[in-house]
Enzyme design. Sequence first.
Site, PDB file in Angstrom:
ATOM      1  N   ASP A   1       0.816  -1.206   0.000  1.00 18.42           N
ATOM      2  CA  ASP A   1       0.000   0.000   0.000  1.00 18.42           C
ATOM      3  C   ASP A   1       0.854   1.263   0.000  1.00 18.42           C
ATOM      4  O   ASP A   1       1.865   1.352   0.698  1.00 18.42           O
ATOM      5  CB  ASP A   1      -0.906  -0.002   1.240  1.00 18.42           C
ATOM      6  CG  ASP A   1      -1.839   1.186   1.278  1.00 18.42           C
ATOM      7  OD1 ASP A   1      -2.706   1.275   0.394  1.00 18.42           O
ATOM      8  OD2 ASP A   1      -1.691   2.036   2.173  1.00 18.42           O
TER       9      ASP A   1
ATOM     10  N   GLU B   1       0.371  -0.540  -5.136  1.00 20.99           N
ATOM     11  CA  GLU B   1      -0.758   0.371  -4.991  1.00 20.99           C
ATOM     12  C   GLU B   1      -0.202   1.784  -5.148  1.00 20.99           C
ATOM     13  O   GLU B   1       0.213   2.421  -4.192  1.00 20.99           O
ATOM     14  CB  GLU B   1      -1.436   0.182  -3.639  1.00 20.99           C
ATOM     15  CG  GLU B   1      -2.798   0.875  -3.525  1.00 20.99           C
ATOM     16  CD  GLU B   1      -2.685   2.345  -3.118  1.00 20.99           C
ATOM     17  OE1 GLU B   1      -3.487   3.159  -3.630  1.00 20.99           O
ATOM     18  OE2 GLU B   1      -1.799   2.680  -2.309  1.00 20.99           O
TER      19      GLU B   1
END
Length: 649
Positions: A283, A325
């Site tokens: 992330d 991401e």
Amino acid sequence: MYEQISHSLLNDILTQCKQPKGEDWQHFYTRLGANFYAIHSLFQHLYGQREDFKAQLGKLVTVLTQQYAQRAAHLRAKDLEREKNHDWFMQQKWVGMAMYCQGFAGNLANMREKLPYLQELGINLLHILPICDCPELQNDGGYAVRDFRQIDVRNGSMADLEQLIAAMQQSDMLLTLDVVVNHTSDEHAWAKQAKLGDQQYQDYYYMYPDRTIPDMFEAAMPEVFPENAPGSFTWNPDTGKWVMTVFNQYQWDLNYSNPAVLVEMVDIILFWANKGVDILRLDAVAFLWKKIGSSCQNEREAHLILQLLKDCCQVTAPGVIFIAEAIVAPIEIIKYFGEDAINAKECEIAYNATLMALLWDAVATKQTVLLTKGVEDLPEKLDRATWLNYVRCHDDIGLGFSDQAIIAAGFEPVSHRRFLVDYYTGHYPESNARGFAFGVNKKTGDARISGALASLAGLETALANQDQPAIDNAVLTIVLLHNLIMSFGGIPLLYYGDAVGTLNNDSYLQDENKMHDNRWVHRPTLDWEVLALKNEPGSVQQRLFSQIKQLIAIRKEISAFADLNNRELIALDNPHLFAFHRYVQTGMHPKVVVIANFDTSPQTAPLQAFRQKGLFKTPVLTELYSGQTLSTDTDSITIPPLTAYWLST
């Protein structure tokens, strides 16, 4: 690659600590030797000036060794299998779905009971959004992690996850989980030690006694959440220091200029790899390296960190792959596959946020000029890398196409983005969309969009008005968007609830922790009684579920849909149509032409444009979804409204 300095150091490291031996370890040492020159070079570039360079590199090798010792035999066997079939994740057989565990099933134990639903639809790749332990209130939907190695009790237990993984492995289903690499919760053990004044852990974060350095950083850093979390630093009274908090005030950014942070994160990644996770979604990777005078996004060092993480994972768990991401511009996103390489050197998978935004542009404008231009501008990806194509996800929709592409499509960038926000928030006269502006920047006027796919596609308004033609158009739009993510090239990723037309849910407004973040409007808790309507003939749920299910089943049979850099755009004069050609040398349906009509009226595609590409030479074409045949003994093909044809040629 053999290089004397790095391998001499490796010999020293291995000599100083007792290393396991035996036949089971030959693959580990082969991989360690093959990757160590790269690991050493990257580590030296990032940390070579530090006095603890050698000690930290030794700790890294120890982590790789210890985690390999804990890797189960069946996972080691899967590593070997995937090394031989190295493009396994690029096959057309994979179709994913992203979901919140609590919203989809309540908890991990119930997830096992819902696997038949996913299998009926054709889903065989499951992305469960963050499930790690996090604070009850300030948790950013699970992305403010309090403990990277514990399951949040609201999701269940580690035993529940292990049982789910075992059930999925028996059904040949892949599992994706998140590792939040950029930050921790301010309640994480590291942050707690930092608050107590422990310098070792204060060095895990960016902490400053006054505003001098924070002001220097913020001079060039854009705000991520300007409405709810302005600025990038938060005063912490426990330490008497300013802490970097790029996302939210309770999310402390990790300082990767400290090698101890990187070693910790390698250990965490391999911990989850050893649980049997197939794909790890890293992330916020664009934010990993902070540098005064820059936007603190997409820095070269962030890519070097990802290369290090990949090299380390290849030593211990080479069957595990990464998703980047990084929702950034196309020229930047392509770098997260890895620059100066043929095969992916950082992350094997990246979100195709540009395609997602372009699809929503085509829905609003009923034109494909910007869609075509934007796809043309997508840089060519590496050979052993693939896109994650999606229509909707848990996050907001950013209008991330370039100003140059907007201008080339005949629009003015500022007014066009304003039109799109107005369209999807229902402020444009001809719009049935029901969405919400998110992340409004009052300084620039920029905004992003929240809302469920079905509500943005007009279904919510159409149902409220009992307008059957509008309902039909909304259903067609939802299916059209899924058609294109199935055929474009990459792994299609559905979002939970979309296959049955789940609408906006404003129950989040009753939750004090969520009410200020309208993204929760499209993060539903599914009503399984409503989902059961997928079996009721004629219902919206049945119409959507059956059509998307059929698209998935057909996709898996089309060898041309494997992602092998085998897509070619086809230019058409009709501004409502978008067309491309997919091809492979062998297999079932090795040549497929996709023609999509984004208009609400039928549109014609001239056959000459395809014949110039050497296509449509046979007298009859087969439309693979409907099974109908089309004659090529004519000048054009008519594409129905809001429909995409898959034509086998």
